[in-house]
Design an enzyme around this catalytic site. Structure first.
Site, PDB file in Angstrom:
ATOM      1  N   ASN A 103       0.864  -1.186   0.000  1.00 49.65           N
ATOM      2  CA  ASN A 103       0.000   0.000   0.000  1.00 49.65           C
ATOM      3  C   ASN A 103       0.899   1.234   0.000  1.00 49.65           C
ATOM      4  OD1 ASN A 103       0.525   0.942   2.833  1.00 49.65           O
ATOM      5  ND2 ASN A 103      -0.187  -1.137   3.258  1.00 49.65           N
ATOM      6  N   ASP A 105      -3.993  -6.803   5.366  1.00 48.81           N
ATOM      7  CA  ASP A 105      -4.869  -7.785   6.026  1.00 48.81           C
ATOM      8  C   ASP A 105      -4.737  -9.174   5.406  1.00 48.81           C
ATOM      9  OD1 ASP A 105      -6.127  -6.145   7.973  1.00 48.81           O
ATOM     10  OD2 ASP A 105      -7.221  -5.146   6.356  1.00 48.81           O
ATOM     11  N   LYS A 136      10.882 -16.180  -9.918  1.00 43.33           N
ATOM     12  CA  LYS A 136      10.023 -15.220 -10.620  1.00 43.33           C
ATOM     13  C   LYS A 136       8.978 -15.960 -11.462  1.00 43.33           C
ATOM     14  CE  LYS A 136      10.159 -11.639 -14.130  1.00 43.33           C
ATOM     15  NZ  LYS A 136      10.965 -11.001 -15.171  1.00 43.33           N
ATOM     16  N   PHE A 176      -4.411   3.532  14.558  1.00 43.99           N
ATOM     17  CA  PHE A 176      -4.749   4.486  13.504  1.00 43.99           C
ATOM     18  C   PHE A 176      -5.806   3.789  12.643  1.00 43.99           C
ATOM     19  CE2 PHE A 176      -1.992   8.301  12.957  1.00 43.99           C
ATOM     20  CZ  PHE A 176      -1.298   8.199  14.148  1.00 43.99           C
ATOM     21  N   LYS A 225     -13.476  -0.121  15.565  1.00 43.19           N
ATOM     22  CA  LYS A 225     -12.120  -0.638  15.807  1.00 43.19           C
ATOM     23  C   LYS A 225     -11.718  -0.479  17.270  1.00 43.19           C
ATOM     24  CE  LYS A 225     -10.671  -0.467  11.117  1.00 43.19           C
ATOM     25  NZ  LYS A 225     -10.303   0.332   9.982  1.00 43.19           N
ATOM     26  N   LYS A 257     -10.866  -3.942  18.996  1.00 41.05           N
ATOM     27  CA  LYS A 257      -9.449  -4.171  19.291  1.00 41.05           C
ATOM     28  C   LYS A 257      -9.074  -3.731  20.711  1.00 41.05           C
ATOM     29  CE  LYS A 257      -8.299  -3.927  14.390  1.00 41.05           C
ATOM     30  NZ  LYS A 257      -7.258  -3.818  13.374  1.00 41.05           N
TER      31      LYS A 257
END
Ligand code: PMT
Length: 405
Positions: free
Chosen positions: A214, A283, A293, A330, A344, A348
């Protein structure tokens, strides 16, 4: 309000270097004096060419120091006496020259010699031509000072006295006052605490040269880790792959995948008081990793599918063994920011969540700024306007500090 509480009775040694913005420093000295601080000004020779020492003497109601070799008025060595007396040391404006001297241990006049002997917090407000400010040598020197715990006030972008437009303007005095206030009040308030911060992306390998990832750059998490270090905490930074230099004064553990981050975090969890998870953890990971490869012609149309398996939710696991640790998450959201972020906290078992809507301009991934909502366990929400990631990091650490028993 904070200003009125912090400054009365404080001794501030105030350095003025040779930049045209020195005239603005006169107003700042006047403001600090009115707020009840005892100000002792040191001017470099070049500063004295721009604004007369008498201006600062009148505003501070104290003699202005310019000369290392002036006849001492007291028995002690003058620059050491000044350094020892400081509750706070400020240099406004700070030129490339004084920044370079401090960063490289050069002490050849009253200001550079005094600052070298200071143990109090030091606030430096650079101001110079935009090209000078961008010069990699100046930037390296500024980074070096940041790493050493100096409080650097970011210059503003705008019209400069030299006729250029760019970054290098001395910010408004209000901004510098806030930085001074912060340096005085928050210094080392996390001393004795162990803080674990995660930052950056994870990379989930498909084969030796390809991965899922990301756009996280680590800027947010590194700013949090640096702020915790500046406030006296013992910091462990667990970082995914980033282009950022490893911050000094903390243990840095580099990982690539979520599974590696999971192990590194759990290895250090027991010895930690506070965990701040700003990393963007994948995730999912590819269920199969090719050891060579994957060649274009080796894959049929039917095989053009990546099978995924779930990564461990690290923060969820920490929340299940929370004890009296402080846990901060975050949340990067693209929709239903509040609902998702609140969920969350519950799921959590967190103390607070810093939620950023990553679709907003100037928020989330890669930018130098962020826009956030800080959400607490009791459901209360604080809206944070657009600010630099460094400023947001300071705010987050302020909030965390309030939760420390
Ligand atoms: O690095 P920058 O370019 O500066 O960008 C900053 C940022 C956008 C990455 C940062 O501000 C941010 O929002 N980080 C959290 C991103 C994220 O993964 O959010 P999430 O909603 O998917 O996860 C919530 C929390 O659980 C996070 O604290 C995350 O670290 C943690 N998590 C998530 C998944 C997982 N498997 N394990 C986790 O511990």
């Amino acid at each position: 309000m904070e200003l009125e509480r912090i400054f009365p009775g404080k001794t501030i040694v105030f350095g003025v270097a040779g930049c045209i913005a020195a005239y603005k420093a006169a107003d700042l000295v006047s403001r600090l004096k009115k707020l009840g601080a005892d100000i002792h000004v040191i001017m470099t020779q070049s500063a004295g060419e721009l604004v007369r020492p008498m201006t600062f003497q009148t505003l501070s109601q104290n003699p202005v120091h310019t000369d290392m070799w002036a006849e001492p008025k007291k028995w002690n060595v003058e620059h050491i006496g000044l350094a020892d007396s400081a509750d706070l040391f400020m240099i406004v404006p700070a030129t490339a020259n004084i920044i370079g001297k401090i960063a490289n241990g050069i002490a050849d006049d009253m200001l550079s010699t005094t600052v070298m002997a200071v143990k109090a917090p030091i606030v430096i407000a650079p101001a110079m031509n935009a090209k000078m400010y961008d010069n990699p040598i100046v930037q390296t020197n500024i980074e070096k000072l940041k790493d050493l715990g100096y409080h650097i006030v970011e210059p503003d972008y705008g019209y400069l006295a030299c006729g250029y437009e760019g970054k290098g303007r001395l910010p408004d005095n209000e901004v510098i006052l806030k930085a001074a206030c912060k340096a005085l009040s928050s210094e080392k308030d996390l001393a004795g605490k162990r803080v674990l911060v995660t930052a950056g992306p994870t990379r989930e390998a498909l084969d030796p040269i390809r991965h899922l990832t990301n756009p996280s750059t680590g800027k947010m998490g590194y700013a949090v880790a640096e702020e915790a270090r500046n406030r006296g905490a013992e910091v462990i930074l667990i970082s995914g792959p980033t282009m950022l230099p490893p911050p000094k004064g903390m243990k840095v553990i580099n990982i690539k995948s979520a599974v590696e981050m999971h192990k590194a975090v759990l290895d250090h969890y027991d010895e930690t008081d506070i965990v701040i998870k700003s990393a963007a953890v994948s995730d999912y990971r590819p269920a199969d990793i090719a050891d060579k490869k994957i060649k274009k012609d080796d894959v049929t149309e039917e095989q053009l599918v990546i099978n995924l398996e779930r990564n461990p939710d690290i923060l969820l696991e920490l929340g299940q063994r929370k004890g009296n640790k402080i846990l901060v998450g975050f949340a990067a959201e693209t929709d239903d920011l509040l609902t998702n972020a609140k969920a969350k906290i519950e799921k959590k078992n967190l103390d607070l969540v810093v939620a950023n809507d990553v679709t907003q301009e100037g928020a989330g991934f890669a930018s130098d700024t962020n826009i956030a909502k800080i959400i607490y366990r009791d459901g209360s929400i604080e809206e944070v306007p657009k600010m630099t990631k460094k400023e947001l990091a300071e705010l987050v650490i302020d909030k965390v500090k309030k939760l420390v028993p």
